[in-house]
Write a protein that holds these residues in place. Sequence first.
Motif, PDB file in Angstrom:
ATOM      1  N   VAL A  26       0.872  -1.167   0.000  1.00  0.00           N
ATOM      2  CA  VAL A  26       0.000   0.000   0.000  1.00  0.00           C
ATOM      3  C   VAL A  26       0.911   1.220   0.000  1.00  0.00           C
ATOM      4  O   VAL A  26       1.817   1.313   0.823  1.00  0.00           O
ATOM      5  CB  VAL A  26      -0.915   0.024   1.257  1.00  0.00           C
ATOM      6  CG1 VAL A  26      -1.862   1.216   1.211  1.00  0.00           C
ATOM      7  CG2 VAL A  26      -1.692  -1.279   1.383  1.00  0.00           C
ATOM      8  N   ASP A  61     -18.735   9.833  10.785  1.00  0.00           N
ATOM      9  CA  ASP A  61     -19.717  10.662  10.095  1.00  0.00           C
ATOM     10  C   ASP A  61     -19.195  11.070   8.712  1.00  0.00           C
ATOM     11  O   ASP A  61     -18.085  11.597   8.596  1.00  0.00           O
ATOM     12  CB  ASP A  61     -20.022  11.907  10.938  1.00  0.00           C
ATOM     13  CG  ASP A  61     -20.861  12.918  10.183  1.00  0.00           C
ATOM     14  OD1 ASP A  61     -20.361  14.007   9.855  1.00  0.00           O
ATOM     15  OD2 ASP A  61     -22.023  12.592   9.890  1.00  0.00           O
ATOM     16  N   GLN A  90      -5.290   5.452   5.901  1.00  0.00           N
ATOM     17  CA  GLN A  90      -6.691   5.025   5.748  1.00  0.00           C
ATOM     18  C   GLN A  90      -6.804   3.512   5.737  1.00  0.00           C
ATOM     19  O   GLN A  90      -7.736   2.937   6.323  1.00  0.00           O
ATOM     20  CB  GLN A  90      -7.271   5.555   4.429  1.00  0.00           C
ATOM     21  CG  GLN A  90      -7.812   6.952   4.530  1.00  0.00           C
ATOM     22  CD  GLN A  90      -8.707   7.321   3.369  1.00  0.00           C
ATOM     23  OE1 GLN A  90      -9.911   7.251   3.465  1.00  0.00           O
ATOM     24  NE2 GLN A  90      -8.109   7.688   2.261  1.00  0.00           N
ATOM     25  N   TYR A  91      -5.884   2.873   5.051  1.00  0.00           N
ATOM     26  CA  TYR A  91      -5.871   1.408   4.983  1.00  0.00           C
ATOM     27  C   TYR A  91      -5.718   0.811   6.380  1.00  0.00           C
ATOM     28  O   TYR A  91      -6.474  -0.082   6.781  1.00  0.00           O
ATOM     29  CB  TYR A  91      -4.725   0.938   4.070  1.00  0.00           C
ATOM     30  CG  TYR A  91      -4.566  -0.560   4.018  1.00  0.00           C
ATOM     31  CD1 TYR A  91      -3.588  -1.213   4.783  1.00  0.00           C
ATOM     32  CD2 TYR A  91      -5.396  -1.339   3.221  1.00  0.00           C
ATOM     33  CE1 TYR A  91      -3.443  -2.584   4.741  1.00  0.00           C
ATOM     34  CE2 TYR A  91      -5.256  -2.716   3.175  1.00  0.00           C
ATOM     35  CZ  TYR A  91      -4.282  -3.335   3.931  1.00  0.00           C
ATOM     36  OH  TYR A  91      -4.145  -4.704   3.898  1.00  0.00           O
ATOM     37  N   ASN A 145      -3.019   7.303   2.152  1.00  0.00           N
ATOM     38  CA  ASN A 145      -3.680   6.078   1.700  1.00  0.00           C
ATOM     39  C   ASN A 145      -3.325   4.943   2.664  1.00  0.00           C
ATOM     40  O   ASN A 145      -4.180   4.153   3.057  1.00  0.00           O
ATOM     41  CB  ASN A 145      -3.190   5.754   0.282  1.00  0.00           C
ATOM     42  CG  ASN A 145      -4.118   4.835  -0.481  1.00  0.00           C
ATOM     43  OD1 ASN A 145      -5.270   4.663  -0.116  1.00  0.00           O
ATOM     44  ND2 ASN A 145      -3.606   4.244  -1.540  1.00  0.00           N
ATOM     45  N   ARG A 174     -15.746  13.066   7.782  1.00  0.00           N
ATOM     46  CA  ARG A 174     -14.717  12.385   6.982  1.00  0.00           C
ATOM     47  C   ARG A 174     -14.334  13.249   5.785  1.00  0.00           C
ATOM     48  O   ARG A 174     -13.153  13.382   5.458  1.00  0.00           O
ATOM     49  CB  ARG A 174     -15.239  11.039   6.467  1.00  0.00           C
ATOM     50  CG  ARG A 174     -15.383   9.980   7.521  1.00  0.00           C
ATOM     51  CD  ARG A 174     -16.305   8.873   7.021  1.00  0.00           C
ATOM     52  NE  ARG A 174     -15.643   7.968   6.118  1.00  0.00           N
ATOM     53  CZ  ARG A 174     -14.930   6.924   6.524  1.00  0.00           C
ATOM     54  NH1 ARG A 174     -14.792   6.681   7.798  1.00  0.00           N
ATOM     55  NH2 ARG A 174     -14.358   6.126   5.647  1.00  0.00           N
ATOM     56  N   GLU A 184      -8.868   1.112   8.296  1.00  0.00           N
ATOM     57  CA  GLU A 184      -9.939   0.213   7.854  1.00  0.00           C
ATOM     58  C   GLU A 184      -9.663  -1.234   8.237  1.00  0.00           C
ATOM     59  O   GLU A 184     -10.584  -1.975   8.564  1.00  0.00           O
ATOM     60  CB  GLU A 184     -10.139   0.341   6.334  1.00  0.00           C
ATOM     61  CG  GLU A 184     -10.837   1.650   5.957  1.00  0.00           C
ATOM     62  CD  GLU A 184     -10.981   1.862   4.452  1.00  0.00           C
ATOM     63  OE1 GLU A 184     -10.773   0.909   3.677  1.00  0.00           O
ATOM     64  OE2 GLU A 184     -11.306   3.007   4.064  1.00  0.00           O
TER      65      GLU A 184
END
Lengths: 223, 278
Positions: free
Chosen positions: B64, B88, B72-73, B69, B92, B76
């Motif tokens: 990644v 929300d 965020q990965y 990015n 975001r 998640e």
Amino acid sequence: MNQEEQVQLLGLWGSPFSKRVEMVLKLKGISYEYIEEDVYVKKSHLLLNYNPIHKKVPVLVHQGRSIAESLVIVEYIEDTWKTNYPMLPHDPYERSMARFWAKYVDDKVMLTLWKACWGPESVREKMVEEACEGLKYLEEELGDKQFFGGETIGFVDIAADFIAYWFGIAQEASGVMIMTAEAFPRLQRWSRNFVGNNIIKEVLPPKEKLMALFKAQFGNNAA
Amino acid sequence: MADEVVLLDYWASPFGMRARIALREKGVKFEYREENLRDKSPLLLQMNPVHKKIPVLIHNGKPVCESMNVVQYIDEVWSNKNTILPSDPYQRAQARFWIDFIDTKVYEPADKIWFTTGEVQETAKKDFIEALKILEAELGDKPYFGGDNFGFVDIAMTGYYSWFQTFEKCANFSIEPECPTLMASAKRCFFLISLVSGQPLSQISPEEVQRPSSKDVKSLWPGFEAGWRTPQPRFHYHQATKPGSAKRCLQRKTVVDSVPGPDELFALAFKLRKEYGV
């Protein structure tokens, strides 16, 4: 009140950034009020109020709150209207790949394509080389898929709308041919699929109008 | 199956720091691999052929790239702890907007401040401060950009905060008078870096800085041996140890562990400037 009735989009008829948002709204079947902003002539109070930082379109206004930057808006729409026509994959790794390629198109490829068409003659060769490199990576990433998103239009396809439509017109207007069928057969096929999609084609600005705009604004800088 | 997490990184990179902080926030065990940016490893070139840049997170063999990015990965995948992005959609979107702002309007002048001179540097300084002021207005009186929680935008900024002292020294200016609230936020992290992680500290006269009492320090960080050394210039520790702000620092051990000391960064900048004749 219907959530969708509160959606407004401040946009510009010829802008690929603005059109990204319209495409996603239409694909997801979200109704909205469109407000044309003639940003080059005079920016409205509405725009300056809703995007005071950049003063640019597109701006989405939903339930009285504004969101700016086209790909940020697309992710917002995706987060808010999750079920209709998902733009991002479910798997976190696939999502990170989609975000990576969308950013690559947005940050690097679009600018090099534009400069290759309209940049000064002295750097034209280098710009064309860089443009081709960018397109090669995208050609490889696309592979045999119908769209970057697989069988349906996804985040990367939307981000690459300029490449699918505007770039072809820019090449014709400038006379600089880069994304030929011989060099980039997959991207050419993708471009036809994208532009031929029933919903996308309704959103795209008229070719003649764009051609005239490009020639008028940039035609003198070419060659 | 145990997760295999590798981070290809460079110690001084503000972008690398973001990935490190995010991993630590989530308590993810990872292998840190230092890259020599002048002689990039085959692994880096294989995992990020498009940009050939760090950070690259390799999770069970899959790469990644791009720092936010990566963050965020991480958010998640390891979603059970210390949420980084708000849930929300509007919040975001706001966080993503400010990341885009930071990585264009702050990054571009920041990159010029430490590596140029003359008019280019002066313009970069002006643009940098202007961008920071906009961020400061956005921060307002919130403890973090993320509101009550250290979040996405805070992680993005922390890497730059670590470079503030270097920018100030290279371009001969002071950020604090221009952006006091933002600096207070940055200082909270630096306070802990100086105290806890044992980074080298500059020599200044003790009278210039009011030290917190060792009682204050011990109460805030139980078990800490208050081996107080020469304090860092410009940071008024007494102000920084107001219980509220210091407590926020304590929770940010992830920052302390992930971010190098300002002196080390300045030493690097100084060396590079000399090397390139800036």
